[in-house]
Design an enzyme around this catalytic site. Structure first.
Site, PDB file in Angstrom:
ATOM      1  N   LYS A  55       0.848  -1.207   0.000  1.00 19.93           N
ATOM      2  CA  LYS A  55       0.000   0.000   0.000  1.00 19.93           C
ATOM      3  C   LYS A  55       0.867   1.234   0.000  1.00 19.93           C
ATOM      4  O   LYS A  55       2.029   1.232   0.421  1.00 19.93           O
ATOM      5  CB  LYS A  55      -0.940   0.013   1.216  1.00 19.93           C
ATOM      6  CG  LYS A  55      -0.262   0.128   2.595  1.00 19.93           C
ATOM      7  CD  LYS A  55       0.092   1.548   3.015  1.00 19.93           C
ATOM      8  CE  LYS A  55       0.927   1.571   4.294  1.00 19.93           C
ATOM      9  NZ  LYS A  55       1.494   2.901   4.603  1.00 19.93           N
ATOM     10  N   ASP A  67      -2.858  -1.439   9.834  1.00 20.19           N
ATOM     11  CA  ASP A  67      -2.960  -1.502   8.377  1.00 20.19           C
ATOM     12  C   ASP A  67      -3.610  -2.784   7.867  1.00 20.19           C
ATOM     13  O   ASP A  67      -3.935  -2.886   6.684  1.00 20.19           O
ATOM     14  CB  ASP A  67      -1.570  -1.384   7.732  1.00 20.19           C
ATOM     15  CG  ASP A  67      -0.990   0.017   7.824  1.00 20.19           C
ATOM     16  OD1 ASP A  67      -1.772   0.970   7.995  1.00 20.19           O
ATOM     17  OD2 ASP A  67       0.242   0.150   7.714  1.00 20.19           O
TER      18      ASP A  67
END
Length: 286
Positions: free
Chosen positions: A9, A134
């Site tokens: 990401k 996350d």
């Protein structure tokens, strides 16, 4: 046996707000999945959890988030089944790209299927939040708004397809140190999350690129000036925009042209940046 991709990401926008009573910081982020990925192979076995990795020295026990994800799901589901996990790492370690979180999310999704648990993504997301901030995002991928300590995620219109140049200098930046050094009163500019959401809704890649901002650069760049140098190179060589991802040290640049993205990557390698990748945005939930 199941083989899954665990996507890295980047943070298109990262704002840090107040410190919470639990010791974490309240954040507001726009997160984007990219095609740079680890490969996670899950093989059924009668009992127990075994983990192997392709990088010598990387923990292959309870210190690895992928192992902890399997243990958590096994405890939650009360299953007696076991699994052998193999991680083929491509995402750089300690890079601000959520490699460990991506692996953990892939394990949760894969074992949900392999063990036939039939848990929803929302149920898995609650477990994911126990593993790390996350991990819930990595379950969904695509383009998401993340709030709370990062674990509360909501879908956004996808970032228009583009190429992402990722460049990691030869330093490791501890996330806890960055957040510990962060001082909200020293931040002079913050990301305009609302404006970026509007650009996403309009499919305006240039508008998103023009609004990239990460308040943690205020902490990391003064100590690691090579991050600023990579940003400078990316812009010089033609990236639409460049920003540090997460707490660093990886810098990403955006380009709407594959050839240009590859040329930027080649020039960064020529400048001595040790780890450089060209990826694409991942817009759909995998």
């Amino acid at each position: 046996m199941l083989i899954l991709k665990a996507y890295a990401k980047i943070n298109l926008a990262l704002d840090v707000l107040n410190k919470r009573s639990d010791g974490y910081h309240e954040v507001a982020m726009i997160m984007q999945a990219v095609s740079l990925a680890d490969t996670v192979t899950l093989t059924s076995q009668p009992a127990g959890i075994d983990l192997s990795v392709n990088i010598p020295g990387l923990p292959a026990d309870t210190n690895n988030l992928a192992y902890r994800a399997a243990a958590l799901l096994k405890e939650y589901s009360k299953t007696e089944q076991g699994v052998m996990i193999h991680l083929e790492k491509q995402i750089p370690l300690a890079a601000g790209l959520a490699g460990g979180s991506a692996d953990a999310a892939a394990v949760l999704k894969g074992l949900n299927q392999l063990w036939e648990l039939n848990l929803s993504l929302d149920e898995l997301s609650k477990l994911a939040a126990k593993l790390g901030s996350d991990v819930p995002f990595c379950l969904y991928n695509g383009t998401m708004l993340a709030t709370g300590r990062g674990e509360l995620v909501a879908p956004l219109p996808p970032l228009p397809a583009c190429y992402v140049i990722l460049a990691k200098p030869a330093v490791e930046v501890p996330t806890a140190w960055v957040y510990g050094q962060f001082k909200a009163d020293e931040v002079s500019s913050r990301p305009d999350i609302a404006a970026m959401r509007e650009c996403l809704a309009q499919g305006d890649l240039a508008g998103v690129a023009g609004r990239l901002e990460n308040v943690l650069e205020n902490v990391t760049i003064p100590v690691y000036p090579e991050i600023a140098k990579i940003k400078e190179y990316m812009l010089k060589y033609g990236a639409m925009a460049a920003l540090m991802s997460g707490s660093g040290p990886t810098v990403f640049g955006l380009s709407d042209c594959r050839g240009q993205a590859e040329r930027i990557a080649d020039q960064l390698k020529a400048q001595g940046v040790p780890e450089v990748f060209v990826a694409k945005t991942v817009s759909k939930v995998e």
